[in-house]
Scaffold this motif. Structure first.
Motif, PDB file in Angstrom:
ATOM      1  N   GLN A 281       3.866  11.039   2.677  1.00  0.00           N
ATOM      2  CA  GLN A 281       2.500  11.132   2.150  1.00  0.00           C
ATOM      3  C   GLN A 281       2.536  11.151   0.620  1.00  0.00           C
ATOM      4  OE1 GLN A 281      -0.430  10.981   3.897  1.00  0.00           O
ATOM      5  NE2 GLN A 281       0.960  10.458   5.546  1.00  0.00           N
ATOM      6  N   ASP A 282       3.485  11.891   0.069  1.00  0.00           N
ATOM      7  CA  ASP A 282       3.642  11.927  -1.392  1.00  0.00           C
ATOM      8  C   ASP A 282       4.048  10.557  -1.930  1.00  0.00           C
ATOM      9  OD1 ASP A 282       3.015  14.603  -1.345  1.00  0.00           O
ATOM     10  OD2 ASP A 282       5.089  15.290  -1.480  1.00  0.00           O
ATOM     11  N   VAL A 283       4.935   9.889  -1.220  1.00  0.00           N
ATOM     12  CA  VAL A 283       5.362   8.547  -1.633  1.00  0.00           C
ATOM     13  C   VAL A 283       4.158   7.615  -1.646  1.00  0.00           C
ATOM     14  CG1 VAL A 283       6.691   6.520  -0.918  1.00  0.00           C
ATOM     15  CG2 VAL A 283       7.753   8.777  -0.889  1.00  0.00           C
ATOM     16  N   GLY A 284       3.328   7.673  -0.606  1.00  0.00           N
ATOM     17  CA  GLY A 284       2.135   6.827  -0.543  1.00  0.00           C
ATOM     18  C   GLY A 284       1.196   7.080  -1.708  1.00  0.00           C
ATOM     19  N   SER A 285       0.996   8.339  -2.068  1.00  0.00           N
ATOM     20  CA  SER A 285       0.144   8.670  -3.216  1.00  0.00           C
ATOM     21  C   SER A 285       0.705   8.071  -4.494  1.00  0.00           C
ATOM     22  CB  SER A 285       0.023  10.187  -3.381  1.00  0.00           C
ATOM     23  OG  SER A 285      -0.645  10.745  -2.289  1.00  0.00           O
TER      24      SER A 285
END
Length: 123
Positions: free
Chosen positions: A88-92
């Motif tokens: 999720q952090d990577v996507g952000s």
């Protein structure tokens, strides 16, 4: 989890579900989509491919988690959930290109793994 564990809903049960929610962005479909910063890019831009791949991987991890419950490999669930959170952090981060100078506050909020700790841990 086997196919016998899945509950099949009767048609009258399904009819009681709320109506499908429709989502409108009011920006029209001109072949572009917007990133977290508001920057618009073509829908075939590599950033959307990366976001889709990240989401797909997270989805597959969720499926694996569901199948691992109540099995001898259940101890892996916590690790897979941690990886999902990192994705999720990577996507952000992917959705916030560094080329957008006027959106510095958003870039700071989505900064991912500046010292490489998470990448090293995942390897």
């Amino acid at each position: 989890m086997s196919q016998h564990d899945l509950a099949i809903k009767a048609p009258e049960e399904v009819k009681s579900y709320p109506a499908t929610i429709k989502v409108y962005t009011r920006t029209g479909d001109k072949g572009t989509s917007s990133l977290f910063t508001g920057e618009r890019r073509a829908k075939d831009d590599a950033v959307f491919d990366a976001l889709g791949n990240t989401d797909e991987l997270s989805s597959m991890l969720g499926l694996a988690i569901a199948y691992l419950q109540a099995t001898p490999a259940e101890s892996l669930i916590a690790r897979l959930e941690a990886i999902q959170c990192l994705l999720q952090d990577v996507g952000s981060n992917v959705a916030t290109p560094l080329s957008t100078e006027k959106q510095v506050s958003k870039i700071r909020r989505t900064r991912f793994d500046p010292d490489g700790y998470h990448c090293t841990r995942l390897e």
